[in-house]
Design a protein around this motif. Structure first.
Motif, mmCIF file in Angstrom:
data_model
loop_
_atom_site.group_PDB
_atom_site.id
_atom_site.type_symbol
_atom_site.label_atom_id
_atom_site.label_comp_id
_atom_site.label_asym_id
_atom_site.label_seq_id
_atom_site.Cartn_x
_atom_site.Cartn_y
_atom_site.Cartn_z
ATOM 1 N N VAL A 203 0.837 -1.205 0.000
ATOM 2 C CA VAL A 203 0.000 0.000 0.000
ATOM 3 C C VAL A 203 0.869 1.252 0.000
ATOM 4 C CG1 VAL A 203 -1.810 -1.228 1.253
ATOM 5 C CG2 VAL A 203 -0.189 0.192 2.523
ATOM 6 N N LYS A 204 0.237 2.376 -0.329
ATOM 7 C CA LYS A 204 0.915 3.665 -0.317
ATOM 8 C C LYS A 204 0.382 4.520 0.829
ATOM 9 C CE LYS A 204 1.794 3.708 -5.305
ATOM 10 N NZ LYS A 204 1.632 4.459 -6.574
ATOM 11 N N VAL A 205 1.232 5.427 1.314
ATOM 12 C CA VAL A 205 0.844 6.285 2.435
ATOM 13 C C VAL A 205 1.133 7.749 2.107
ATOM 14 C CG1 VAL A 205 1.178 4.510 4.191
ATOM 15 C CG2 VAL A 205 3.113 5.968 3.543
ATOM 16 N N LYS A 206 0.565 8.624 2.925
ATOM 17 C CA LYS A 206 0.763 10.061 2.758
ATOM 18 C C LYS A 206 0.754 10.723 4.134
ATOM 19 C CE LYS A 206 -4.216 10.860 2.197
ATOM 20 N NZ LYS A 206 -5.293 11.387 1.326
ATOM 21 N N ASN A 207 1.074 12.020 4.138
ATOM 22 C CA ASN A 207 1.025 12.830 5.357
ATOM 23 C C ASN A 207 1.788 12.200 6.527
ATOM 24 O OD1 ASN A 207 -0.621 14.648 3.968
ATOM 25 N ND2 ASN A 207 -2.509 13.674 4.671
ATOM 26 N N LEU A 208 3.058 11.895 6.290
ATOM 27 C CA LEU A 208 3.894 11.332 7.354
ATOM 28 C C LEU A 208 4.065 12.347 8.482
ATOM 29 C CD1 LEU A 208 6.801 9.608 5.390
ATOM 30 C CD2 LEU A 208 4.537 8.750 5.910
ATOM 31 N N ARG A 209 4.016 11.840 9.707
ATOM 32 C CA ARG A 209 4.251 12.689 10.872
ATOM 33 C C ARG A 209 5.209 11.983 11.822
ATOM 34 N NH1 ARG A 209 1.789 13.126 15.962
ATOM 35 N NH2 ARG A 209 0.012 11.801 15.420
ATOM 36 N N TYR A 210 6.306 12.660 12.153
ATOM 37 C CA TYR A 210 7.268 12.071 13.086
ATOM 38 C C TYR A 210 6.626 11.916 14.453
ATOM 39 C CZ TYR A 210 11.203 11.744 16.316
ATOM 40 O OH TYR A 210 12.050 11.353 17.326
ATOM 41 N N PHE A 211 6.868 10.774 15.093
ATOM 42 C CA PHE A 211 6.284 10.503 16.405
ATOM 43 C C PHE A 211 7.330 10.515 17.513
ATOM 44 C CE2 PHE A 211 5.319 7.197 19.623
ATOM 45 C CZ PHE A 211 4.270 7.841 20.265
ATOM 46 N N ASN A 212 8.300 9.633 17.440
ATOM 47 C CA ASN A 212 9.299 9.508 18.494
ATOM 48 C C ASN A 212 10.382 8.549 18.014
ATOM 49 O OD1 ASN A 212 10.549 9.837 20.934
ATOM 50 N ND2 ASN A 212 8.808 9.212 22.193
ATOM 51 N N SER A 213 11.409 8.364 18.840
ATOM 52 C CA SER A 213 12.454 7.396 18.503
ATOM 53 C C SER A 213 12.804 6.575 19.741
ATOM 54 C CB SER A 213 13.703 8.104 17.970
ATOM 55 O OG SER A 213 14.271 8.939 18.973
ATOM 56 N N GLN A 214 13.432 5.423 19.503
ATOM 57 C CA GLN A 214 13.792 4.539 20.619
ATOM 58 C C GLN A 214 14.955 3.631 20.213
ATOM 59 O OE1 GLN A 214 11.257 1.034 21.653
ATOM 60 N NE2 GLN A 214 11.074 2.011 23.652
ATOM 61 N N PRO A 215 16.003 3.586 21.038
ATOM 62 C CA PRO A 215 17.055 2.601 20.785
ATOM 63 C C PRO A 215 16.473 1.194 20.953
ATOM 64 C CG PRO A 215 17.771 4.263 22.368
ATOM 65 C CD PRO A 215 16.297 4.427 22.203
ATOM 66 N N TRP A 216 16.863 0.288 20.089
ATOM 67 C CA TRP A 216 16.338 -1.077 20.139
ATOM 68 C C TRP A 216 17.508 -2.036 19.931
ATOM 69 C CZ3 TRP A 216 12.128 -2.837 22.135
ATOM 70 C CH2 TRP A 216 11.648 -4.118 21.804
ATOM 71 N N PRO A 217 17.898 -2.770 20.963
ATOM 72 C CA PRO A 217 19.160 -3.530 20.943
ATOM 73 C C PRO A 217 19.092 -4.901 20.291
ATOM 74 C CG PRO A 217 18.118 -3.746 23.073
ATOM 75 C CD PRO A 217 17.237 -2.824 22.272
ATOM 76 N N GLY A 233 -4.167 1.444 -2.468
ATOM 77 C CA GLY A 233 -3.585 0.124 -2.688
ATOM 78 C C GLY A 233 -4.269 -0.958 -1.871
ATOM 79 N N GLU A 234 -4.151 -2.187 -2.349
ATOM 80 C CA GLU A 234 -4.690 -3.350 -1.654
ATOM 81 C C GLU A 234 -3.577 -4.067 -0.901
ATOM 82 O OE1 GLU A 234 -7.863 -4.244 -1.470
ATOM 83 O OE2 GLU A 234 -8.460 -2.500 -2.690
ATOM 84 N N ILE A 235 -3.904 -4.581 0.269
ATOM 85 C CA ILE A 235 -2.903 -5.279 1.072
ATOM 86 C C ILE A 235 -2.378 -6.509 0.331
ATOM 87 C CG2 ILE A 235 -2.513 -6.618 3.172
ATOM 88 C CD1 ILE A 235 -4.433 -4.796 4.627
ATOM 89 N N ARG A 236 -1.076 -6.582 0.197
ATOM 90 C CA ARG A 236 -0.396 -7.723 -0.433
ATOM 91 C C ARG A 236 0.839 -8.016 0.393
ATOM 92 N NH1 ARG A 236 3.793 -7.146 -3.172
ATOM 93 N NH2 ARG A 236 3.321 -4.962 -3.669
ATOM 94 N N CYS A 237 0.834 -9.109 1.140
ATOM 95 C CA CYS A 237 1.913 -9.423 2.084
ATOM 96 C C CYS A 237 3.178 -9.894 1.372
ATOM 97 C CB CYS A 237 1.461 -10.500 3.067
ATOM 98 S SG CYS A 237 0.084 -9.999 4.124
ATOM 99 N N GLN A 238 4.303 -9.345 1.809
ATOM 100 C CA GLN A 238 5.593 -9.733 1.247
ATOM 101 C C GLN A 238 5.961 -11.146 1.707
ATOM 102 O OE1 GLN A 238 8.882 -7.288 2.481
ATOM 103 N NE2 GLN A 238 10.216 -7.982 0.845
ATOM 104 N N GLU A 239 6.256 -12.011 0.755
ATOM 105 C CA GLU A 239 6.596 -13.402 1.064
ATOM 106 C C GLU A 239 7.868 -13.461 1.898
ATOM 107 O OE1 GLU A 239 7.242 -17.656 -1.323
ATOM 108 O OE2 GLU A 239 6.938 -15.773 -2.421
ATOM 109 N N ASN A 240 7.885 -14.345 2.864
ATOM 110 C CA ASN A 240 9.021 -14.573 3.779
ATOM 111 C C ASN A 240 9.248 -13.448 4.779
ATOM 112 O OD1 ASN A 240 9.628 -17.029 2.446
ATOM 113 N ND2 ASN A 240 10.849 -15.930 0.915
ATOM 114 N N GLU A 241 8.399 -12.422 4.767
ATOM 115 C CA GLU A 241 8.527 -11.321 5.722
ATOM 116 C C GLU A 241 7.248 -11.133 6.543
ATOM 117 O OE1 GLU A 241 10.932 -9.262 6.686
ATOM 118 O OE2 GLU A 241 12.483 -10.068 5.361
ATOM 119 N N ILE A 242 6.120 -11.077 5.847
ATOM 120 C CA ILE A 242 4.840 -10.801 6.497
ATOM 121 C C ILE A 242 3.915 -12.013 6.371
ATOM 122 C CG2 ILE A 242 2.853 -9.268 6.608
ATOM 123 C CD1 ILE A 242 5.483 -7.906 7.325
#
Length: 277
Positions: A203-217, A233-242
């Motif tokens: 799918v495609k997105v618009k109007n991105l807005r920054y939220f926050n950040s976080q270290p992830w170990p 767009g229609e949902i289409r899952c990526q093979e081997n990922e989703i």
């Protein structure tokens, strides 16, 4: 950075101990918490005196009741009934914010020291730098620092619902979360958001807005969070990922990450955003 401590001080000072054994954390078997004790109460560390380092707070002005000492036992197996080894992810998910920050940073430093014992340029033995977190090669003068890998994580809504996906690695836990992916070389954060979402769910997105950040170990990521609106767009899952991805009503959410993680915080913020419309 981590500061090496002298033995006399270690024996007289009570501290929080972040001890790694075979890639897992040592916790009290009863409380499932990190040890808070004097060194004399941890006899299994007697042979690691020279490998004990203090983890200073990120903000030197921040109040910290107890010092934090870090020990890497490497591949040694701890055999003591009163202590238990738990996975880093398991403890982080259940930890409070301060423990999350402490454990995550301690592991990233430990992982760096484990994986940079030799110079990546000439192959010679590298040595620890005393005044900063770095490994230095005296043969070719190459110096290495802990790696930080930027990763975007995005919550998507269509004004009424939130898009959540279940990754193949979370299939057994049946946990749905926001979409995330590493930023590629030469790519902006915003470009990474659009690419990752299109690749993973189509799918495609618009109007991105920054939220926050976080270290992830896991092992050295910096999660940069965004909230975005669905653009088509229609949902289409990526093979081997989703494994699965769906639109969910905010009052019928599936199993989701806890709020200690930025994924859980993004979902909570998006649910609040939708609910206030």
């Amino acid at each position: 950075m981590m500061i090496r401590q002298d033995e006399s001080r270690l024996k007289t000072q009570k501290a929080m101990w972040v001890v790694f054994s075979r890639g897992k954390l040592v916790v009290d078997a009863k409380s499932q918490m990190l040890p808070v004790a004097h060194l004399t109460e941890l006899p299994f560390l007697s042979s690691y005196i020279d490998d004990i380092h203090q983890l200073p707070p990120l903000n030197e002005s921040a109040h910290q009741e107890l010092p934090v000492f870090v020990v890497d036992m490497g591949a040694e197996h701890l055999e003591a009934a009163e202590w238990e080894r738990v996975s880093l992810r398991q403890l982080l998910v259940s930890a409070q914010d301060i423990a999350f920050s402490v454990i995550g940073r301690a592991w990233q430093y430990t992982h760096f020291l484990r994986t940079h014992q030799f110079c990546g340029q000439c192959g010679a033995k590298a040595e620890r730098v005393d005044w900063e977190m770095a490994m230095h090669c005296h043969r070719c003068q190459h110096r290495s620092y802990p790696r930080v890998s930027p990763c975007v994580i995005v919550s998507i809504h269509n004004n009424e619902q939130i898009l959540l996906a279940k990754g193949v690695r979370h299939k057994e836990a049946n946990m749905y979360s926001t979409l995330a992916g590493f930023v590629e070389s030469g790519e902006s954060l915003e470009e990474a958001v659009h690419r990752e979402i299109l690749e993973e769910v189509g799918v495609k997105v618009k109007n991105l807005r920054y939220f926050n950040s976080q270290p992830w170990p896991f092992p050295h990521s910096l999660m940069v969070g965004f909230i975005a609106e669905y653009a088509g767009g229609e949902i289409r899952c990526q093979e081997n990922e989703i494994d699965d991805a769906q639109w969910f009503d905010i009052d019928r959410l599936p199993n989701i990450p806890p709020k200690v993680s930025i994924a859980g915080q993004l979902i909570a913020e998006t649910v609040s955003l939708i609910g206030n419309k």
